[in-house]
Structures are given as structure tokens and as C-alpha cells.
Scaffold this motif. Structure first.
Motif, PDB file in Angstrom:
ATOM      1  N   LEU A  74      18.996   1.983  16.152  1.00 17.16           N
ATOM      2  CA  LEU A  74      17.986   0.921  16.930  1.00 17.16           C
ATOM      3  C   LEU A  74      18.686  -0.231  17.975  1.00 17.16           C
ATOM      4  N   SER A  75      18.146  -0.612  18.778  1.00 10.29           N
ATOM      5  CA  SER A  75      18.271  -1.748  19.264  1.00 10.29           C
ATOM      6  C   SER A  75      18.139  -2.911  18.612  1.00 10.29           C
ATOM      7  N   ARG A  77      15.933  -5.415  19.588  1.00  6.17           N
ATOM      8  CA  ARG A  77      14.815  -4.678  20.906  1.00  6.17           C
ATOM      9  C   ARG A  77      13.939  -4.213  20.391  1.00  6.17           C
ATOM     10  N   ALA A  78      14.828  -3.090  20.592  1.00  5.49           N
ATOM     11  CA  ALA A  78      13.618  -1.020  19.828  1.00  5.49           C
ATOM     12  C   ALA A  78      13.037  -2.345  18.120  1.00  5.49           C
ATOM     13  N   ARG A  81      10.452  -3.785  19.164  1.00  3.49           N
ATOM     14  CA  ARG A  81       9.648  -3.386  19.314  1.00  3.49           C
ATOM     15  C   ARG A  81       8.868  -2.299  18.714  1.00  3.49           C
ATOM     16  N   ARG A  82       9.529  -1.932  17.456  1.00  3.87           N
ATOM     17  CA  ARG A  82       8.760  -1.558  15.957  1.00  3.87           C
ATOM     18  C   ARG A  82       7.779  -1.819  14.876  1.00  3.87           C
ATOM     19  N   TRP A  84       5.509  -4.136  16.839  1.00  6.22           N
ATOM     20  CA  TRP A  84       4.440  -4.714  17.526  1.00  6.22           C
ATOM     21  C   TRP A  84       3.077  -3.794  16.922  1.00  6.22           C
TER      22      TRP A  84
END
Lengths: 294, 326
Positions: A74-75, A77-78, A81-82, A84
Motif C-alpha cells: 500500500l502507498s 496514502r492508502a 486510509r486504512r 479511517w
């Protein structure tokens, strides 16, 4: 793996003072949720306590196996997002929700079968079997019906057949010649009826009479095979032969088959009872097979 | 492989979309609430509540902050992906069918159905950076095709809009003037309505699926037919692998038109074809109803399918998928 263990334990309070509606406000009585993290097999156990509708304290144990399905890189940002927080209908997601499950079946990308392949396979199997002479090989070979890999002789579903047919694979010509050959080779097993000195004349008579006791079954489902028909018809009497027409290209049943009984009365009873019988979502049609012109 | 089953929707799925980085999957269904899931393990992140009708289509902006959804309640809504908050609503006179963000997320193309005297139309709306500044005015409106326009997407560099729909003709429009630039050839084109359209990763070609039981690959610039893939079932959804030369078709007959003796549970499959050779590589079974939506993860290592049965099935490929030889 998912195990739910519910045991209702009465609360320690005086039940006379306890109102039904206050059940939810007593959350402080509940032990906290326990998570026993993934162990070396990846098994994770979560134990949650809550009050169910009757006001009983209920313990829910969820056992899950954490498996790594894929490597996800995952990047940054990803990864953010995990973390959130949940919103919408997902706010009340608890351990017991079964929205996301891993399939219990292994699904494969099924390659379409080449037409020639299947027919080749069965033919080779038939020859090999006859060669072995039905001796015990590394494969599970049954002496009675010759079906390899299925069962041993003592557990053969065709135990009671008067005339054991050599194989159920659609190459009767090949197997017959092979049988003669193996009969000649020493040490190969030859069933009693095929040995020299066996009642050959009686055999052919019996066979002819069997053909008159032949019952045709139509409107079979696609994956009905000989063992299914045998199971269905054996209650009416001894069955000498079963046959299901199979489309060589696709391997599915062509929807019809034949059952040969030893006794005509058994065949008649089978026809009367099973015609119109519902089997595997289809209504069977069972009737006398029209005599084949010789 | 062991697919992950996600049963978040009570009604049939209509559309699936991965975000650009491939870690989120948005699913749209007829049950009014699009849902977003984590694409690695299928865990649900949240649902977007607000629509009053079936949600037909969605798109996610490049930074994964903005979600746009088109719904049969005659509106298209903008949402904050992270919080689920509604940012803006575009209203129309008829159900909205398809949405697509432009490359820079500054524009969105929206198609609306023919409804009660209003013909189907393609609308281009501009998307403001700040949602509070958002206006509902259309930058461009194109009418012309008869029948429903099932899908409209942006062409390369936002110069063109590609539309396909019920009249089975693919049209390319100029995105500034609205002029019709090209139409697909009727003889080689689809014979029945086109249900789905997906672009390749680089935008140079696109794939259309149709109820005429075939899918066709077209060149984006010239609209010439490159390949045709034939199946036995009407095609409802198409997807192209960004990694390998594979196309996936999903479809299946409606439950009402299937005889009970023929199909059994779990037999609807997503069919994989070699893009160049047009040959079937294999099928992935499992759905209990026709497949209505397909999407490939941008990294090409997983894909998901949504069916009439309300399930989303997320598949991570085994290592032998990547070494399939013809």
C-alpha cells in the motif's frame, strides 16, 4: 472458521429491581472484550459479552483464522486510509457481523476442457484396468466392477451383480478383447463366469433374458451416473447392468439410461413405482426398453 | 483462490469501481446505498446514505477524496469519500445512469435516461475544487441518441466523450463543442444494446459488452473494431486487466428466463479471454445470479465481481494465474 458460543448467565443483581429496559444501561457489568491474538496457526479468538433481547448476559466467542491471502503493498496514502473511522451503516460493526467472509470453497480459474482430452483419458483408463487383470494395484481397483480409485472389492456397490460387467466406460469392445488376453496370461485374475468351463450357454441365455428385462429411464439430470441409477433401482431386485448415456465431448449425461434386472417382475415393479418419480429435480420416465432388432 | 464474499447489499449490484491506488472498492447496487470496502480483505469501511433510488454508477477522483454517484432518483451526488458526507447534489429531470470523472477530476460526464418526454442526454458538469463553490450548471449538454445511454466515458486527454447505449451504436463526441465525431459501423458493431464499456489502462482502446452475447474491442482514436469475444450468455459487465492481456466478461440470463432444469446454483461465471487471441482462458464460478459488475484492481492482482444475488466477490489471483500460457 467461526464458532459462536452463547451461554446465558443470569445477572447477579436482584431481578426484582431489574427493569427490562435497563438491560442495556448495565453495560458496565459486562466483562470487556477479549482478543487472543493470532497464534502461530493464525487462529484469533475474540470473546465479546453483551445482553441479548431477553436481558440475559451472553458470551459470543468468535474464532477466526487469519490467513494472508495476498501481498498488498500500500502507498502511504492508502495506509492512512486504512485507519479511517467507519461511517454510514458500518458504524455499528461488531464482531458478530458476517458481512465479509472468505469463501469456504476453493474456486479455480477453470480452463475450458479440450474436446479430445477427456475421451482419451477414459480410454486409457479402460485399457490399463484390463491389463492389470484387476489384481490389487497401487490404485484402488475393485475386482467386481473394475472402477479404479473408487472402492475395494469388498465394498463394491455392484457386489450382487450376477454377471459382473467388466467396466462402465464406453469402450466395451476394447475391454472385451483385453479380457480375453488377460485371461490367457497367467496370474491374471479371471472372474468365475469367464473361466473355461463356466456355464457359457446358460450365460448367453441369461443375458438375453436380461435384455428383455431392460428398463429405459429418461429425463435424467445432467450429472446422474450409473451408481445413482443402481442405488435407485436395486431396491426392486437384483440389477445385472446399468448404463447411462454420456456425451463424450462434455461429459454430461445425455439424459437417459438403461437398467437391466435379473427378474422381469422386479423390472415391472420398478417401472410402476419409479415412473413419474422426482429425482434430482426432474421427473423420471421409466418404461420398458424397446427390444433392439438383432 | 479463495474469494472473499461481501454481502453488504440487499439488492442486485450495478457497478463496482476501484480507486486509483487500488486499496478501496466502491460498490453500487439497487439498494440506494453505495458502499466502500477495503480492497485487500473486503472489510467494510462505510456506506453513503442519501440516495432515494437505485444507484447505477459511480466514480472516484484520483486523490480518492471525492466520490460521484448516479442514481435513479434523478440526482447525481458528490460525497466525501472519507466521512460519507454529501457535498453536492446535481438534479435532473430523469434518472441518471452513468458518471465518469475527467482525467483531472475537473469535469464529470453524466448521462440521463429518456423519461416521460425527456430524451436521453449527456451532460458535462464542472467540478469545483471547493464543494461549497460548486454550481449545478452544465458546461455542455448533448442530445441525439435514441434510447438509454448506458455508459459515457472521457476519451484521451478529455478531448472526446465516448457513449454507448441501448441503440447499440458507439458514438464519439467532441467534448468542447458537442459535435458528433464518429459512429461505430453498424455492420460490425453490436446487434443488441450495449450494457457496459471499459477503457484500457492507457486509454488507447476500450471494450464494450452487449446483450448480443459478445464483447468487442475498439480503437479509441479511429473507432475501428479490433477484436470480438463471443460467449453463450448476454454480457452485462466487462473488465480489462491492466497487467496482462486478459479481458473478463460477466453476464448471464435473467432468472426469469432460465429453465429450472438447466442452471444450478453457483454456475454463473466470469469468463476470462485472451485479449489478443480472442480465446477463452477459463471461467470463475460462484455467483448465484447473473454478474452485473466487474472491476479489476489497478495493480492487476485481484478483481471483483458483483452479481444479481447482492454479493460482491473479491478474488486475489493465485500465482499460477500469472503464468497462464495459451
Amino acid at each position: 472458521m467461526y464458532v459462536v458460543d452463547e451461554s446465558a448467565k443470569p445477572t447477579k443483581m436482584r431481578w426484582g429491581e431489574l427493569d427490562e429496559e435497563d438491560g442495556e444501561a448495565l453495560d458496565f457489568l459486562l466483562p470487556p472484550k477479549q482478543v487472543i491474538g493470532p497464534d502461530e496457526n493464525g487462529i484469533k479468538k475474540e470473546t465479546e459479552y453483551k445482553f441479548n433481547d431477553d436481558g440475559n448476559k451472553v458470551k459470543i466467542t468468535t474464532t477466526t483464522r487469519v490467513r494472508k491471502l495476498a501481498n498488498a503493498r500500500l502507498s502511504k496514502r492508502a495506509v492512512e486510509r486504512r485507519n479511517w473511522s467507519k461511517f454510514g451503516d458500518a458504524i455499528h460493526e461488531d464482531v458478530g457481523s458476517r458481512l465479509t467472509m472468505v469463501s469456504t470453497e476453493e474456486i479455480l480459474l477453470e480452463r475450458p476442457r479440450a474436446h479430445g482430452a477427456k475421451a482419451e483419458e477414459t480410454k486409457i483408463a479402460g485399457d490399463n484396468l484390463a491389463q492389470l487383470g484387476k489384481g490389487g494395484a497401487v490404485l484402488m481397483v475393485c475386482r467386481t466392477c473394475g472402477k479404479k480409485g473408487d472402492h475395494w472389492t469388498s465394498r463394491c456397490p455392484y457386489k450382487d451383480l450376477a454377471q459382473p460387467p467388466e467396466t462402465f466406460i464406453d469402450k466395451p469392445a476394447a475391454t472385451e478383447t483385453a479380457m480375453a488376453a488377460s485371461g490367457a496370461t497367467k496370474g491374471a485374475y479371471v472372474p468365475p463366469s469367464m473361466r473355461e468351463g463356466a456355464e457359457r450357454i446358460g450365460g448367453s441365455d441369461m443375458r438375453r433374458r436380461n435384455d428383455e428385462n431392460s428398463v429405459r429411464v429418461t429425463n435424467l439430470s445432467e450429472d446422474t451416473r450409473e451408481p445413482d441409477l443402481l442405488e435407485l433401482f436395486r431396491t426392486f431386485g437384483s440389477v445385472s447392468r446399468v448404463y447411462v448415456a454420456i456425451d463424450q465431448k462434455t461429459g454430461v449425461s445425455r439424459g437417459f439410461g438403461f437398467v437391466n434386472f435379473v427378474n422381469k417382475e422386479d423390472a415391472e415393479r420398478a417401472i410402476n413405482k419409479l415412473n413419474g418419480y422426482g429425482y434430482d429435480n426432474l421427473i423420471l420416465r421409466v418404461e420398458w426398453a424397446t427390444p433392439r432388432s438383432n | 483462490m479463495r474469494p472473499i464474499l461481501m454481502k453488504g447489499h440487499e439488492r442486485p449490484l450495478t457497478f463496482l469501481k476501484y480507486n486509483r491506488e487500488g486499496d478501496l472498492l466502491v460498490s453500487c447496487a439497487k439498494d440506494h446505498n453505495p458502499t466502500v470496502w477495503f480492497a485487500d480483505d473486503g472489510e467494510r469501511l462505510g456506506t453513503y446514505r442519501g440516495h432515494n433510488g437505485a444507484v447505477w454508477c459511480c466514480d472516484v477522483s484520483r486523490d480518492s477524496m471525492l466520490l460521484i454517484t448516479a442514481s435513479a432518483d434523478q440526482s447525481v451526488k458528490l460525497w466525501n469519500v472519507q466521512t460519507g458526507a454529501q457535498l453536492y447534489t446535481f438534479s435532473f429531470n430523469s434518472p441518471a445512469r452513468s458518471v465518469d470523472f475527467s482525467v483531472d477530476d475537473k469535469l464529470a460526464v453524466i448521462t440521463t435516461d429518456p423519461f416521460m418526454g425527456v430524451t436521453s442526454a449527456i451532460n458535462v458538469k464542472s467540478i469545483a475544487d471547493d464543494p461549497s463553490q460548486q454550481s449545478g450548471e452544465s458546461v455542455l449538454t448533448i442530445t441525439g441518441p435514441t434510447g438509454r445511454i448506458n455508459r459515457a466515458v472521457w476519451g484521451p486527454l478529455n478531448k472526446t466523450i465516448i457513449s454507448a447505449g441501448e441503440d447499440s451504436v458507439i458514438r464519439i463526441w467532441d467534448s468542447e463543442t458537442g459535435k458528433l465525431l464518429k459512429e461505430s459501423n453498424q455492420e460490425v458493431g453490436h446487434k443488441k444494446q450495449i450494457t457496459s464499456l471499459t477503457k484500457s489502462a492507457d486509454g488507447s482502446h476500450f471494450l464494450t459488452g452487449s446483450l448480443d452475447k459478445s464483447a468487442k474491442l475498439w480503437d479509441t482514436r479511429t473507432l475501428t473494431l479490433i477484436k470480438t469475444y463471443a460467449t453463450e450468455c448476454p454480457v452485462n459487465a466487462v473488465a480489462m486487466s491492466p497487467l496482462l492481456d486478459h479481458v473478463v466478461l460477466g453476464g448471464g440470463q435473467d432468472a426469469s428466463s432460465v429453465t429450472t432444469t438447466d442452471h444450478r446454483a453457483g454456475k454463473f461465471e466470469a469468463k476470462f479471454y485472451n485479449k489478443v487471441l480472442q480465446e477463452e482462458i477459463g471461467g470463475v464460478k460462484g455467483h448465484f445470479g447473473p454478474i452485473n459488475a466487474l472491476a479489476f484492481n489497478p495493480d492487476g492482482k485481484s478483481f471483483s465481481s458483483g452479481g444479481e444475488d447482492g454479493y460482491v466477490r473479491l478474488h486475489h489471483f493465485d500465482s499460477d494465474y500469472f503464468s497462464i500460457k495459451i
